[in-house]
Design a protein around this motif. Structure first.
Motif, PDB file in Angstrom:
ATOM      1  N   TYR A   1      -4.402   1.635  -4.280  1.00  0.00           N
ATOM      2  CA  TYR A   1      -4.627   3.076  -4.250  1.00  0.00           C
ATOM      3  C   TYR A   1      -3.393   3.702  -3.618  1.00  0.00           C
ATOM      4  O   TYR A   1      -2.595   2.991  -2.976  1.00  0.00           O
ATOM      5  CB  TYR A   1      -5.893   3.417  -3.449  1.00  0.00           C
ATOM      6  N   PRO A   2      -3.164   4.988  -3.793  1.00  0.00           N
ATOM      7  CA  PRO A   2      -1.965   5.603  -3.202  1.00  0.00           C
ATOM      8  C   PRO A   2      -1.909   5.351  -1.698  1.00  0.00           C
ATOM      9  O   PRO A   2      -2.871   5.596  -0.982  1.00  0.00           O
ATOM     10  CB  PRO A   2      -2.140   7.088  -3.521  1.00  0.00           C
ATOM     11  N   GLY A   3      -0.791   4.826  -1.224  1.00  0.00           N
ATOM     12  CA  GLY A   3      -0.637   4.540   0.186  1.00  0.00           C
ATOM     13  C   GLY A   3      -1.088   3.160   0.603  1.00  0.00           C
ATOM     14  O   GLY A   3      -0.911   2.776   1.758  1.00  0.00           O
ATOM     15  N   SER A   4      -1.691   2.379  -0.311  1.00  0.00           N
ATOM     16  CA  SER A   4      -2.085   1.012   0.024  1.00  0.00           C
ATOM     17  C   SER A   4      -0.846   0.147   0.213  1.00  0.00           C
ATOM     18  O   SER A   4       0.265   0.503  -0.200  1.00  0.00           O
ATOM     19  CB  SER A   4      -2.969   0.429  -1.078  1.00  0.00           C
ATOM     20  N   ASN A   5      -1.021  -1.013   0.826  1.00  0.00           N
ATOM     21  CA  ASN A   5       0.122  -1.881   1.099  1.00  0.00           C
ATOM     22  C   ASN A   5       0.839  -2.305  -0.170  1.00  0.00           C
ATOM     23  O   ASN A   5       2.070  -2.373  -0.212  1.00  0.00           O
ATOM     24  CB  ASN A   5      -0.333  -3.119   1.882  1.00  0.00           C
ATOM     25  N   ALA A   6       0.089  -2.625  -1.213  1.00  0.00           N
ATOM     26  CA  ALA A   6       0.723  -3.016  -2.471  1.00  0.00           C
ATOM     27  C   ALA A   6       1.542  -1.865  -3.047  1.00  0.00           C
ATOM     28  O   ALA A   6       2.668  -2.059  -3.517  1.00  0.00           O
ATOM     29  CB  ALA A   6      -0.334  -3.473  -3.475  1.00  0.00           C
ATOM     30  N   ALA A   7       0.977  -0.663  -3.000  1.00  0.00           N
ATOM     31  CA  ALA A   7       1.705   0.500  -3.517  1.00  0.00           C
ATOM     32  C   ALA A   7       2.971   0.758  -2.712  1.00  0.00           C
ATOM     33  O   ALA A   7       4.022   1.106  -3.275  1.00  0.00           O
ATOM     34  CB  ALA A   7       0.800   1.724  -3.501  1.00  0.00           C
ATOM     35  N   LEU A   8       2.913   0.579  -1.393  1.00  0.00           N
ATOM     36  CA  LEU A   8       4.096   0.783  -0.556  1.00  0.00           C
ATOM     37  C   LEU A   8       5.202  -0.196  -0.904  1.00  0.00           C
ATOM     38  O   LEU A   8       6.389   0.144  -0.847  1.00  0.00           O
ATOM     39  CB  LEU A   8       3.721   0.635   0.919  1.00  0.00           C
TER      40      LEU A   8
END
Length: 228
Positions: free
Chosen positions: A184-191
């Motif tokens: 989700y936006p801001g999740s560790n994977a997205a970061l």
């Protein structure tokens, strides 16, 4: 992924991982592995939970032994006791599009004062304090990204995977492979992919690429990669 299996696999492959064992194998603290006896802080964690749920930081063997006695004996095979590794929490994401491996940035999280690990409250921003993410650079970042590529292949991973580690004195000590990471936006994977893709393109590439026929050939996916 089952954390006990992951740690055993990685130790066998030559990667650094925390020392520890299932609590079903622990009797009198005097019989514990040397690394656990010498660790001033111990970590008690379920082997099959996500988002750092139910992890306990315990000061010394007596506190750890008491916490173990509170676990139902029939449930103890689900818990692992391991040495505390000091350093910032880190993560790196990776997935495959066609024949191309897409590796994200290695991201470290500096904790606010008074916090000893990156728990669910910090990850989901349920408290006023914030962990501060920063991208790892240089040779250390190259090592983590190279490790991620080898691990993805050695463990025969599919889809988007996140490898989590503690960055201890310039060296990654691996904690787990998150084979179904929060996305989700801001999740560790997205970061981890924030500098390469918009969140929407990350969703398209990391999910649709795993479904036959959803991406119309390598030219389309290559165009997204080049444009971003």
């Amino acid at each position: 992924m089952n954390k006990e299996i992951f740690v055993s696999l990685l130790r066998g492959l030559g990667y650094l991982v925390p020392h520890g064992c299932l609590v079903t194998a622990l009797g009198d603290p005097r019989s514990w592995p040397r690394e656990l006896q010498h660790s001033r802080v111990l970590v008690l964690k379920p082997i099959d939970e996500g988002n750092s749920l139910s992890i306990k930081m315990l000061d010394g063997q007596a506190a750890a032994a008491e916490a173990i006695t509170r676990i139902d004996p029939t449930d103890r095979s689900r818990f692992r006791l391991e040495e505390f590794i000091d350093g910032p929490f880190g993560t790196v994401g990776i997935f495959q599009v066609g024949l191309e491996m897409i590796i994200g940035d290695a991201v470290l999280f500096d904790l606010p004062d008074g916090w000893r690990f990156y728990d669910d409250r910090l990850k989901r921003k349920l408290v006023d304090e914030r962990a501060t993410p920063r991208i790892l650079h240089g040779l250390a970042a190259e090592r983590v990204r190279d490790d991620a590529l080898r691990l993805y292949r050695q463990l025969n991973c599919k889809g988007l995977v996140r490898f989590d580690f503690i960055f201890n004195d310039g060296t990654p000590v691996y904690l787990e492979a998150n084979t179904i990471p929060g996305l989700y936006p801001g999740s560790n994977a997205a970061l981890s992919f924030q500098s390469e893709f918009s969140f929407e393109d990350l969703l398209i590439l990391s999910t649709a690429a795993q479904i036959t026929g959803q991406l119309k050939g390598d030219q389309w996916s290559t165009k997204i990669i080049q444009d971003t």
